[in-house]
Design a protein around this motif. Sequence first.
Motif, PDB file in Angstrom:
ATOM      1  N   GLY A 602       0.828  -1.202   0.000  1.00  0.00           N
ATOM      2  CA  GLY A 602       0.000   0.000   0.000  1.00  0.00           C
ATOM      3  C   GLY A 602       0.856   1.244   0.000  1.00  0.00           C
ATOM      4  O   GLY A 602       2.063   1.205   0.272  1.00  0.00           O
ATOM      5  N   ILE A 603       0.232   2.368  -0.323  1.00  0.00           N
ATOM      6  CA  ILE A 603       0.862   3.686  -0.277  1.00  0.00           C
ATOM      7  C   ILE A 603       0.241   4.438   0.894  1.00  0.00           C
ATOM      8  O   ILE A 603      -0.992   4.572   0.947  1.00  0.00           O
ATOM      9  CB  ILE A 603       0.637   4.480  -1.578  1.00  0.00           C
ATOM     10  N   PRO A 604       1.038   4.919   1.843  1.00  0.00           N
ATOM     11  CA  PRO A 604       0.449   5.656   2.968  1.00  0.00           C
ATOM     12  C   PRO A 604       0.039   7.070   2.571  1.00  0.00           C
ATOM     13  O   PRO A 604       0.696   7.722   1.750  1.00  0.00           O
ATOM     14  CB  PRO A 604       1.583   5.676   4.000  1.00  0.00           C
ATOM     15  N   HIS A 605      -1.055   7.528   3.156  1.00  0.00           N
ATOM     16  CA  HIS A 605      -1.576   8.872   2.889  1.00  0.00           C
ATOM     17  C   HIS A 605      -1.888   9.566   4.216  1.00  0.00           C
ATOM     18  O   HIS A 605      -2.061   8.929   5.244  1.00  0.00           O
ATOM     19  CB  HIS A 605      -2.887   8.821   2.084  1.00  0.00           C
ATOM     20  N   THR A 606      -2.012  10.885   4.131  1.00  0.00           N
ATOM     21  CA  THR A 606      -2.652  11.598   5.225  1.00  0.00           C
ATOM     22  C   THR A 606      -4.126  11.208   5.227  1.00  0.00           C
ATOM     23  O   THR A 606      -4.623  10.596   4.280  1.00  0.00           O
ATOM     24  CB  THR A 606      -2.552  13.121   5.045  1.00  0.00           C
ATOM     25  N   ARG A 607      -4.822  11.582   6.263  1.00  0.00           N
ATOM     26  CA  ARG A 607      -6.241  11.225   6.328  1.00  0.00           C
ATOM     27  C   ARG A 607      -7.094  12.059   5.385  1.00  0.00           C
ATOM     28  O   ARG A 607      -8.294  11.833   5.269  1.00  0.00           O
ATOM     29  CB  ARG A 607      -6.746  11.340   7.773  1.00  0.00           C
ATOM     30  N   THR A 608      -6.477  13.018   4.693  1.00  0.00           N
ATOM     31  CA  THR A 608      -7.191  13.743   3.640  1.00  0.00           C
ATOM     32  C   THR A 608      -6.745  13.282   2.263  1.00  0.00           C
ATOM     33  O   THR A 608      -7.063  13.909   1.263  1.00  0.00           O
ATOM     34  CB  THR A 608      -6.989  15.260   3.776  1.00  0.00           C
ATOM     35  N   GLY A 609      -5.970  12.166   2.202  1.00  0.00           N
ATOM     36  CA  GLY A 609      -5.706  11.523   0.924  1.00  0.00           C
ATOM     37  C   GLY A 609      -4.417  11.901   0.226  1.00  0.00           C
ATOM     38  O   GLY A 609      -4.195  11.472  -0.907  1.00  0.00           O
ATOM     39  N   LYS A 610      -3.541  12.685   0.862  1.00  0.00           N
ATOM     40  CA  LYS A 610      -2.297  13.082   0.203  1.00  0.00           C
ATOM     41  C   LYS A 610      -1.202  12.059   0.499  1.00  0.00           C
ATOM     42  O   LYS A 610      -1.024  11.621   1.638  1.00  0.00           O
ATOM     43  CB  LYS A 610      -1.869  14.470   0.675  1.00  0.00           C
ATOM     44  N   LYS A 611      -0.469  11.689  -0.546  1.00  0.00           N
ATOM     45  CA  LYS A 611       0.605  10.716  -0.383  1.00  0.00           C
ATOM     46  C   LYS A 611       1.688  11.265   0.541  1.00  0.00           C
ATOM     47  O   LYS A 611       2.067  12.435   0.443  1.00  0.00           O
ATOM     48  CB  LYS A 611       1.207  10.370  -1.743  1.00  0.00           C
ATOM     49  N   LEU A 612       2.221  10.406   1.385  1.00  0.00           N
ATOM     50  CA  LEU A 612       3.238  10.812   2.362  1.00  0.00           C
ATOM     51  C   LEU A 612       4.629  10.711   1.743  1.00  0.00           C
ATOM     52  O   LEU A 612       5.438   9.849   2.106  1.00  0.00           O
ATOM     53  CB  LEU A 612       3.141   9.948   3.614  1.00  0.00           C
ATOM     54  N   GLU A 613       4.923  11.605   0.815  1.00  0.00           N
ATOM     55  CA  GLU A 613       6.199  11.539   0.104  1.00  0.00           C
ATOM     56  C   GLU A 613       7.379  11.840   1.030  1.00  0.00           C
ATOM     57  O   GLU A 613       8.366  11.097   1.067  1.00  0.00           O
ATOM     58  CB  GLU A 613       6.172  12.503  -1.084  1.00  0.00           C
ATOM     59  N   VAL A 614       7.318  12.954   1.750  1.00  0.00           N
ATOM     60  CA  VAL A 614       8.448  13.336   2.599  1.00  0.00           C
ATOM     61  C   VAL A 614       8.654  12.355   3.747  1.00  0.00           C
ATOM     62  O   VAL A 614       9.786  11.917   4.002  1.00  0.00           O
ATOM     63  CB  VAL A 614       8.276  14.778   3.113  1.00  0.00           C
ATOM     64  N   PRO A 615       7.599  11.949   4.489  1.00  0.00           N
ATOM     65  CA  PRO A 615       7.829  10.961   5.540  1.00  0.00           C
ATOM     66  C   PRO A 615       8.422   9.652   5.028  1.00  0.00           C
ATOM     67  O   PRO A 615       9.300   9.072   5.666  1.00  0.00           O
ATOM     68  CB  PRO A 615       6.437  10.760   6.148  1.00  0.00           C
ATOM     69  N   VAL A 616       7.953   9.160   3.870  1.00  0.00           N
ATOM     70  CA  VAL A 616       8.520   7.920   3.329  1.00  0.00           C
ATOM     71  C   VAL A 616       9.988   8.121   2.978  1.00  0.00           C
ATOM     72  O   VAL A 616      10.833   7.255   3.244  1.00  0.00           O
ATOM     73  CB  VAL A 616       7.710   7.437   2.106  1.00  0.00           C
ATOM     74  N   LYS A 617      10.325   9.254   2.401  1.00  0.00           N
ATOM     75  CA  LYS A 617      11.728   9.546   2.097  1.00  0.00           C
ATOM     76  C   LYS A 617      12.580   9.492   3.362  1.00  0.00           C
ATOM     77  O   LYS A 617      13.662   8.891   3.379  1.00  0.00           O
ATOM     78  CB  LYS A 617      11.837  10.927   1.443  1.00  0.00           C
ATOM     79  N   ARG A 618      12.112  10.100   4.426  1.00  0.00           N
ATOM     80  CA  ARG A 618      12.881  10.119   5.674  1.00  0.00           C
ATOM     81  C   ARG A 618      12.987   8.723   6.285  1.00  0.00           C
ATOM     82  O   ARG A 618      14.022   8.363   6.866  1.00  0.00           O
ATOM     83  CB  ARG A 618      12.250  11.100   6.655  1.00  0.00           C
ATOM     84  N   LEU A 619      11.945   7.916   6.167  1.00  0.00           N
ATOM     85  CA  LEU A 619      12.017   6.539   6.646  1.00  0.00           C
ATOM     86  C   LEU A 619      13.075   5.760   5.875  1.00  0.00           C
ATOM     87  O   LEU A 619      13.863   4.996   6.456  1.00  0.00           O
ATOM     88  CB  LEU A 619      10.657   5.857   6.502  1.00  0.00           C
ATOM     89  N   LEU A 620      13.109   5.941   4.560  1.00  0.00           N
ATOM     90  CA  LEU A 620      14.096   5.241   3.745  1.00  0.00           C
ATOM     91  C   LEU A 620      15.513   5.671   4.103  1.00  0.00           C
ATOM     92  O   LEU A 620      16.458   4.888   3.992  1.00  0.00           O
ATOM     93  CB  LEU A 620      13.835   5.505   2.258  1.00  0.00           C
ATOM     94  N   GLN A 621      15.648   6.931   4.541  1.00  0.00           N
ATOM     95  CA  GLN A 621      16.967   7.441   4.897  1.00  0.00           C
ATOM     96  C   GLN A 621      17.399   7.040   6.304  1.00  0.00           C
ATOM     97  O   GLN A 621      18.525   7.317   6.696  1.00  0.00           O
ATOM     98  CB  GLN A 621      16.989   8.966   4.765  1.00  0.00           C
ATOM     99  N   GLY A 622      16.490   6.393   7.056  1.00  0.00           N
ATOM    100  CA  GLY A 622      16.870   5.877   8.354  1.00  0.00           C
ATOM    101  C   GLY A 622      16.403   6.680   9.545  1.00  0.00           C
ATOM    102  O   GLY A 622      16.757   6.358  10.689  1.00  0.00           O
ATOM    103  N   THR A 623      15.637   7.713   9.350  1.00  0.00           N
ATOM    104  CA  THR A 623      15.100   8.460  10.481  1.00  0.00           C
ATOM    105  C   THR A 623      14.111   7.586  11.238  1.00  0.00           C
ATOM    106  O   THR A 623      13.236   6.969  10.624  1.00  0.00           O
ATOM    107  CB  THR A 623      14.395   9.748  10.001  1.00  0.00           C
ATOM    108  N   PRO A 624      14.240   7.482  12.557  1.00  0.00           N
ATOM    109  CA  PRO A 624      13.300   6.639  13.312  1.00  0.00           C
ATOM    110  C   PRO A 624      11.848   7.044  13.065  1.00  0.00           C
ATOM    111  O   PRO A 624      11.526   8.233  12.970  1.00  0.00           O
ATOM    112  CB  PRO A 624      13.715   6.885  14.766  1.00  0.00           C
ATOM    113  N   ALA A 625      10.997   6.030  12.979  1.00  0.00           N
ATOM    114  CA  ALA A 625       9.600   6.275  12.628  1.00  0.00           C
ATOM    115  C   ALA A 625       8.932   7.254  13.571  1.00  0.00           C
ATOM    116  O   ALA A 625       8.129   8.094  13.154  1.00  0.00           O
ATOM    117  CB  ALA A 625       8.835   4.955  12.596  1.00  0.00           C
ATOM    118  N   GLU A 626       9.257   7.173  14.876  1.00  0.00           N
ATOM    119  CA  GLU A 626       8.593   8.052  15.840  1.00  0.00           C
ATOM    120  C   GLU A 626       8.976   9.513  15.640  1.00  0.00           C
ATOM    121  O   GLU A 626       8.280  10.411  16.119  1.00  0.00           O
ATOM    122  CB  GLU A 626       8.906   7.614  17.273  1.00  0.00           C
ATOM    123  N   GLN A 627      10.084   9.768  14.935  1.00  0.00           N
ATOM    124  CA  GLN A 627      10.484  11.143  14.645  1.00  0.00           C
ATOM    125  C   GLN A 627       9.943  11.629  13.306  1.00  0.00           C
ATOM    126  O   GLN A 627      10.090  12.797  12.957  1.00  0.00           O
ATOM    127  CB  GLN A 627      12.015  11.257  14.642  1.00  0.00           C
TER     128      GLN A 627
END
Length: 658
Positions: A602-627
């Motif tokens: 799946g592709i994660p979105h905000t609850r108004t339907g926008k794709k979470l591009e920046v958060p996914v990028k940061r997750l891929l770069q290793g930023t802890p999920a809680e941050q």
Amino acid sequence: MTVPRPFTTPDPQSVADSHITDFARHAGMPGCDYATLHRWSVTDLEGFWAAVWDYFDVDADTPYEQVLGDEPMPGARWFPGATLNYAHHALRNLADDAVAVVALDETGSCDEVRAGHLRSQVASVAATLRDLGVGQGDRVVGYLPNTPHAIIAFLAAASLGAVWSVCGQDYAAKAAADRFAQLEPTVLIAADGYLFNGTTHDRRDAALELARALPTLKATLLVEHVGLPWPQQACPSPVVPWQDAATRSEELACTPVPFDHPLWVVFSSGTTGPPKGIVHGHGGVLLEHLKTLGLHCDLGPGDRLLWYTTTHWMMWNLVASTLLTGATACTYDGSPAPLSRLGLLWELAARHRVTVFGTSPQYLLGMAKLRVDPSAHDLSSIRVVGCTGSALPAGAYPWIRDHVGSRVLLASISGGTDVVSGFAGSAPNTPVWAGELSAPHLGVALAAFDPEGFPVIDRVGELVVTRPMPSMPLYFWNDPDGTRYRDAYFSSYPGTWRHGDWITVTGHGSVIVHGRSDSTLNRNGVRLGSADIHDVVERLPEIAEALVIGAEEPDGGYWMPLFVVTAAQVSLDDTLREKIKEAIRTGVSPRHVPDDILEVPGIPHTRTGKKLEVPVKRLLQGTPAEQVVDPASVDAPDLIDHYARLGAERRDRRAAGP
């Protein structure tokens, strides 16, 4: 430069009959085209907004001293001296027996609320709130689905000069409390549950948990929307049943407040930090929504608007404002495409003679892929199909023409919760180019800026607004010196609003939205728009949804993966990968071809339907999920861990070497 041929051009008779043409006559500009009207609207802000005030007969208890004060952005003051009330304007334009609100749901049922009854209920709830200690400036919050209860509660609070905020019930109690607790509300109004995809979701426990998390409450109003009885003595604050609150015999009296008195607090998505409370004023919302709905959407008495939304998306605020124009607002509780009746919204639009139908690009693309044919219903009443939330791909335009109507105005709109309105879109007198927004909205001094702060044409730049809009935020909640507000919009180009989108303003006056500027792909120094790739890939019948990310890596490398969700009964194999690459290569450019194509659940979105591009990028770069992201702000929180694992696995492989 040759102007491309429009996908559609406005019908001359429709233009002649439109409110925007009548407004131009009223403003002393009969017969002018849209470009001329827009140019005047941004070069003579005072003249334009005074004309909007007069044309829609704004009813002020005390007159304004001037249209626009001397303060520059941020801090521009509109109509100082004027006092008025939004709720008064929302309730003044319909005869008592006219239908004000049509309550729809996914079962197909309908309940019409006449204007006289709406006024009576607003007066009754307002009197109840007043008895509970709610006064001017106090906060009233709603944990409610998209039903008439939310509109009634909002108008009741606004009539008192109280400040409203609302959250949909698909939010967990904690997520709602993260928003509402900031406001220290006096009263909570909560429903027992909502409908979605054939299921009645019981939210009584969540509502009571929310009430316990709000220690400032003086009372809670409990709504039985789906017919579930409330437990006795389970709420920490005094309880008033909605039936008692809304059935008193009271006279409606709207409190005049200053033009910039807070009307509501809407919240940012909260995906990258605590949700920001964005405050808008009575007068700014009133004028901006009269312009947007009355001129751009051409709404007036006899019209009906059905826009699929939840109460925590800014489009709900636009739905409520339909009443300002004298048109009928349609609420809807349920899934936009229930499995048992995928085309239900079109069926309801036909049955109830909807004139403006609003939705998201994902919905329209989904309808096309599922081979739903709206033309099976009589949609002859629809004049406008509005679409917002993200850019509408060019490939969707022929589907609307062929399956909804060739004379329908397809209004792709770009705006934001920040201004609770639009920056660019269409109007009855604008051409439409596929994949483009017809023009900046009236009164919006929109431009694309290069990094040095100069406007550019036919080149990608930052979406900026160079002159104030009445609906720009008054301030952020709990931001006493305005630092967070200034940093959010005015730190890049002092005195100019930077919204955070990449756009192109074309030579023929339209606007192309490429995606968020903070998620821009930058491969070998060349900026690429993620929306361009999504558009091409999501046209493929094998692909349900796609997300492309550009991630800088510690060794200086750059990884640009494309994540895809395949259609039912389809798996990603080498043949499909090559088909995707060829589609991107020919439909966009060779430099847009991703490094990897990966299938995801799946592709994660905000609850108004926008794709979470920046958060996914940061997750891929290793930023802890809680941050990175608050799971409560994501439509599918379990996907966060999935992308975090993908990032960790890639880093492990690179560390292990070839």
